[in-house]
Design a protein around this motif. Structure first.
Motif, PDB file in Angstrom:
ATOM      1  N   VAL A  31      27.020  59.512   8.334  1.00 21.72           N
ATOM      2  CA  VAL A  31      26.375  57.980   8.330  1.00 21.72           C
ATOM      3  C   VAL A  31      27.098  57.308   7.242  1.00 21.72           C
ATOM      4  O   VAL A  31      27.734  56.113   7.436  1.00 21.72           O
ATOM      5  N   ILE A  32      27.148  58.030   5.985  1.00 26.71           N
ATOM      6  CA  ILE A  32      27.843  57.141   4.643  1.00 26.71           C
ATOM      7  C   ILE A  32      29.323  56.906   5.247  1.00 26.71           C
ATOM      8  O   ILE A  32      29.866  55.879   4.953  1.00 26.71           O
ATOM      9  N   GLN A 269      33.693  69.145   0.991  1.00 29.68           N
ATOM     10  CA  GLN A 269      32.051  69.317   1.110  1.00 29.68           C
ATOM     11  C   GLN A 269      31.703  70.232   2.106  1.00 29.68           C
ATOM     12  O   GLN A 269      30.783  70.869   1.933  1.00 29.68           O
ATOM     13  N   VAL A 270      32.449  70.568   3.295  1.00 34.43           N
ATOM     14  CA  VAL A 270      32.253  71.557   4.170  1.00 34.43           C
ATOM     15  C   VAL A 270      32.375  72.863   3.380  1.00 34.43           C
ATOM     16  O   VAL A 270      31.606  73.880   3.616  1.00 34.43           O
ATOM     17  N   ASN A 271      33.603  73.045   2.469  1.00 30.16           N
ATOM     18  CA  ASN A 271      33.605  74.315   2.170  1.00 30.16           C
ATOM     19  C   ASN A 271      32.494  74.658   0.974  1.00 30.16           C
ATOM     20  O   ASN A 271      32.167  75.599   0.875  1.00 30.16           O
ATOM     21  N   MET A 272      32.240  73.488   0.353  1.00 28.76           N
ATOM     22  CA  MET A 272      31.237  73.940  -0.682  1.00 28.76           C
ATOM     23  C   MET A 272      29.663  74.286  -0.120  1.00 28.76           C
ATOM     24  O   MET A 272      29.179  75.084  -0.549  1.00 28.76           O
ATOM     25  N   ALA A 273      29.675  73.815   1.077  1.00 28.49           N
ATOM     26  CA  ALA A 273      28.367  74.185   2.149  1.00 28.49           C
ATOM     27  C   ALA A 273      28.409  75.694   2.353  1.00 28.49           C
ATOM     28  O   ALA A 273      27.485  76.409   2.597  1.00 28.49           O
ATOM     29  N   PRO A 329      36.783  71.010  16.387  1.00 27.25           N
ATOM     30  CA  PRO A 329      35.526  70.415  16.940  1.00 27.25           C
ATOM     31  C   PRO A 329      34.500  70.391  16.108  1.00 27.25           C
ATOM     32  O   PRO A 329      33.488  69.477  16.228  1.00 27.25           O
ATOM     33  N   LEU A 330      34.386  71.235  14.982  1.00 23.50           N
ATOM     34  CA  LEU A 330      33.375  71.308  14.224  1.00 23.50           C
ATOM     35  C   LEU A 330      33.381  69.734  13.172  1.00 23.50           C
ATOM     36  O   LEU A 330      32.212  69.103  13.082  1.00 23.50           O
ATOM     37  N   LEU A 331      34.357  69.339  12.780  1.00 23.07           N
ATOM     38  CA  LEU A 331      34.734  68.059  12.211  1.00 23.07           C
ATOM     39  C   LEU A 331      34.252  67.070  13.084  1.00 23.07           C
ATOM     40  O   LEU A 331      33.817  65.933  12.739  1.00 23.07           O
ATOM     41  N   LYS A 332      34.901  67.106  14.406  1.00 22.77           N
ATOM     42  CA  LYS A 332      34.657  65.917  15.281  1.00 22.77           C
ATOM     43  C   LYS A 332      33.173  65.870  15.502  1.00 22.77           C
ATOM     44  O   LYS A 332      32.918  64.798  15.925  1.00 22.77           O
ATOM     45  N   LEU A 333      32.502  66.899  15.934  1.00 18.75           N
ATOM     46  CA  LEU A 333      31.303  67.059  16.111  1.00 18.75           C
ATOM     47  C   LEU A 333      30.399  66.330  14.927  1.00 18.75           C
ATOM     48  O   LEU A 333      29.393  65.417  15.125  1.00 18.75           O
ATOM     49  N   TRP A 334      30.722  66.431  13.815  1.00 16.49           N
ATOM     50  CA  TRP A 334      29.967  66.215  12.585  1.00 16.49           C
ATOM     51  C   TRP A 334      30.288  64.639  12.291  1.00 16.49           C
ATOM     52  O   TRP A 334      29.210  63.984  11.975  1.00 16.49           O
ATOM     53  N   LEU A 335      31.625  64.238  12.261  1.00 12.36           N
ATOM     54  CA  LEU A 335      31.947  62.952  11.822  1.00 12.36           C
ATOM     55  C   LEU A 335      32.313  62.026  12.966  1.00 12.36           C
ATOM     56  O   LEU A 335      32.281  60.943  12.804  1.00 12.36           O
ATOM     57  N   GLY A 336      32.749  62.620  14.062  1.00 13.52           N
ATOM     58  CA  GLY A 336      33.098  61.639  15.029  1.00 13.52           C
ATOM     59  C   GLY A 336      34.638  61.245  14.851  1.00 13.52           C
ATOM     60  O   GLY A 336      35.553  61.401  15.746  1.00 13.52           O
ATOM     61  N   ILE A 337      35.070  60.697  13.693  1.00  9.71           N
ATOM     62  CA  ILE A 337      36.406  60.489  13.342  1.00  9.71           C
ATOM     63  C   ILE A 337      36.941  61.475  12.477  1.00  9.71           C
ATOM     64  O   ILE A 337      35.960  61.840  11.625  1.00  9.71           O
ATOM     65  N   ILE A 338      38.141  62.006  12.261  1.00 11.85           N
ATOM     66  CA  ILE A 338      38.581  62.886  11.573  1.00 11.85           C
ATOM     67  C   ILE A 338      39.718  62.234  10.815  1.00 11.85           C
ATOM     68  O   ILE A 338      40.938  61.984  11.082  1.00 11.85           O
ATOM     69  N   PRO A 339      39.788  62.111   9.438  1.00 14.97           N
ATOM     70  CA  PRO A 339      40.979  61.629   8.633  1.00 14.97           C
ATOM     71  C   PRO A 339      42.004  62.580   8.619  1.00 14.97           C
ATOM     72  O   PRO A 339      41.874  63.854   8.696  1.00 14.97           O
ATOM     73  N   LEU A 470      33.551  75.483  19.859  1.00 14.68           N
ATOM     74  CA  LEU A 470      32.707  75.590  18.707  1.00 14.68           C
ATOM     75  C   LEU A 470      31.713  76.800  18.637  1.00 14.68           C
ATOM     76  O   LEU A 470      31.814  77.510  17.943  1.00 14.68           O
ATOM     77  N   LEU A 471      30.845  76.486  19.900  1.00 12.46           N
ATOM     78  CA  LEU A 471      30.040  77.778  20.163  1.00 12.46           C
ATOM     79  C   LEU A 471      30.354  78.809  20.142  1.00 12.46           C
ATOM     80  O   LEU A 471      29.895  79.736  19.729  1.00 12.46           O
ATOM     81  N   LEU A 472      31.263  79.036  21.347  1.00 17.27           N
ATOM     82  CA  LEU A 472      31.469  80.578  21.817  1.00 17.27           C
ATOM     83  C   LEU A 472      32.493  81.177  20.730  1.00 17.27           C
ATOM     84  O   LEU A 472      32.143  82.522  20.244  1.00 17.27           O
ATOM     85  N   LEU A 473      33.396  80.487  20.318  1.00 20.17           N
ATOM     86  CA  LEU A 473      34.264  81.175  19.223  1.00 20.17           C
ATOM     87  C   LEU A 473      33.577  81.438  17.883  1.00 20.17           C
ATOM     88  O   LEU A 473      33.692  82.545  17.270  1.00 20.17           O
ATOM     89  N   SER A 474      32.489  80.545  17.485  1.00 10.17           N
ATOM     90  CA  SER A 474      31.921  80.834  16.563  1.00 10.17           C
ATOM     91  C   SER A 474      31.149  82.316  16.599  1.00 10.17           C
ATOM     92  O   SER A 474      30.990  82.885  15.576  1.00 10.17           O
ATOM     93  N   SER A 475      30.334  82.203  17.731  1.00  6.65           N
ATOM     94  CA  SER A 475      29.613  83.302  18.130  1.00  6.65           C
ATOM     95  C   SER A 475      30.212  84.877  17.973  1.00  6.65           C
ATOM     96  O   SER A 475      29.916  85.828  17.461  1.00  6.65           O
TER      97      SER A 475
END
Length: 511
Positions: A31-32, A269-273, A329-339, A470-475
């Motif tokens: 959102v931010i 930020q993702v890496n810190m998480a 796909p993780l960044l796209k799902l999370w942010l919508g736009i990827i710098p 994202l789901l299958l490869l991560s699993s």
């Protein structure tokens, strides 16, 4: 067994805390980023980086504070513990005043004269910078209280106060959306209020539960000398870390647009998480390592450190592999736009984290013994090399991702070469101890990685949909790491302990 239960309980509390904060952070960051815009988000990260760069002394004193409070608590001398806390807090107050003076003079000049900030956003950037200074001052004087909580192993308070922090940060998002004022100014102000509020809650808890945290103006010179002598070696190390992390953000701003700064900040930020999973485990286990060393149970301290290092690596691999292979796909799902450059920054950063596991875990042995001089000289020299190398590469026209590759090389050297040599030389570890820690980690990696990487190579054919990817490869990644750890990474004793634990839990559920 009692200490193992404490470690397990504290790890659980820290993971509960992390899940609260991480879920909210993922939502609020999206959102931010949309509300502020990519440029303003990058500006905020840059001016905040200047403050963190100036606060490198804080990191040095933080390590010393935690070490001496934990050590004295292990010794059981309350009078010495109380004197240590008051002396450490006095040192942090003096440091806060010093950083305030430097930040409001040299720091302000640097922002006006060196950073790449659009003229129309300079006023908002300076406003955010002053609030970042205030936040940093509160954080600096907060360090002894956080160190006390960790020393007492009261990790549950982190989980409880996370509910308050989560609520406040959700309030920040709501107020930012409805506000009609300058979004960057509003965001900086609200984040400052949240950080100060959380710090005050921690202080209230400490003063009501730990008698030694009731500040008394008794400045013990001998304790001050010990803390500063120990922390003095950490100053060089923390200065190098500040330059290679926050300094890197500033360096990117000097050569590229705020958009690239945003890309780096999002990847971090993702890496810190992801790193929080391992850091929470280390926060829970490190006090036990120090206390065992304090009572001269050196062999048990060594066994706990080496075992926890392997398990830290396994946890990090289980997180890094799916993040690396599913970054887009993780960044796209999370942010919508990827710098631009965010994906490659993130992929290299999570690989770097695997080497950082050994760097940070092995350091605990030096930290427990209190002999960090060699590490404080050698490790910073390796990290210092990164800054001029990156500067030269940027001047020669190389892309921003060269920064990430240089950092990866530096941490590989630290984790695989420097720290093992220091453990052998200073803490009397055997070369066999280090090799027996590396080999299981290497086996697990070689067994777990090939199949997910092969699937990633053919991702466009196998996973045309981003969510499925994202789901299958991560699993698959997590399953491969889990099976690899079970069959190649655990010894018979640990397998027996885990099987017994599962059986007992199963019987308990049936009952």
């Amino acid at each position: 067994m009692s200490s193992n239960k404490t470690i397990a309980k504290n790890t659980l509390f820290l993971y509960v805390r992390m899940m609260f904060t991480m879920l909210v952070a993922l939502y609020t960051s999206r959102v931010i980023l949309h509300v502020l815009g990519i440029d303003d988000y990058g500006i905020y990260q840059t001016v905040g980086g200047v403050v963190l760069l100036l606060s490198f002394l804080n990191g040095a004193l933080s390590a010393g504070s935690s070490r001496f409070l934990t050590y004295e608590l292990g010794k059981g001398d309350f009078d010495k513990l109380q004197k240590t806390f008051s002396t450490v807090l006095s040192i942090h107050i003096i440091l806060a005043v010093l950083i305030l003076l430097i930040a409001e003079t040299v720091g302000v000049w640097f922002i006006y004269n060196k950073l790449v900030i659009p003229p129309e956003r300079m006023e908002a950037a300076v406003f955010a910078y002053h609030l970042s200074i205030l936040t940093a001052i509160v954080s600096i004087t907060q360090i002894p209280y956080n160190a006390s909580i960790i020393s007492h192993e009261r990790m549950s308070i982190y989980a409880y106060l996370s509910i308050i922090e989560v609520t406040l940060k959700l309030g920040v998002v709501y107020l930012l959306i409805i506000s009609n004022w300058d979004k960057l100014k509003v965001y900086a102000l609200l984040i400052c209020i949240v950080q100060i509020s959380v710090a005050l809650f921690y202080r209230f808890y400490c003063t009501h539960h730990f008698n030694e945290t009731k500040y008394r103006l008794n400045f013990d010179r001998s304790i001050m000398k010990q803390v500063l002598s120990y922390s003095g070696w950490n100053i060089f190390a923390n200065m190098s870390i500040a330059i290679t992390t926050q300094g890197a953000i500033i360096l990117i701003n000097m050569f590229f647009s705020p958009i690239i700064v945003t890309a780096r900040a999002i990847a971090d930020q993702v890496n810190m998480a992801a790193n929080q999973f391992v850091q929470n485990f280390r926060i829970a286990v490190n006090p036990q390592i120090v206390k065992l060393y304090a009572v001269e149970n050196h062999e048990r301290s060594k066994q706990l450190l080496l075992a926890s290092t392997k398990y830290s690596y396994y946890m990090m691999l289980a997180l890094c592999l799916p993040i690396c292979l599913s970054a887009e796909p993780l960044l796209k799902l999370w942010l919508g736009i990827i710098p631009e450059y965010t994906v490659i920054f993130l992929q290299i950063a999570v690989v770097t984290s695997l080497f950082q596991v050994f760097d940070t875990s092995f350091y605990t042995a030096l930290y427990a013994k209190g002999q960090i001089r060699e590490n404080a000289i050698i490790s910073p020299l390796v990290l210092f090399m990164a800054f001029p190398i990156v500067y030269i590469l940027f001047r020669l026209g190389y892309s921003p991702e060269s920064l990430a590759w240089v950092m990866l090389a530096c941490y590989a050297i630290l984790g695989l070469l420097v720290k093992p040599m220091l453990l052998i030389k200073i803490v009397d570890y055997k070369r066999k101890d280090i090799v027996n820690t590396f080999i299981p980690c290497l086996k697990v990696t070689f067994v777990a990685v090939p199949l997910p990487c092969l699937l990633y190579y053919y991702r466009d054919v196998l996973f045309p949909n981003g969510i499925i990817h994202l789901l299958l490869l991560s699993s698959i990644c997590i399953a491969c790491v889990g099976l690899s750890v079970w069959f190649t990474g655990l010894d018979k004793e640990m397998k027996a302990i885990l099987l017994l634990f599962v059986k007992r839990r199963f019987k308990h559920l049936r009952a």
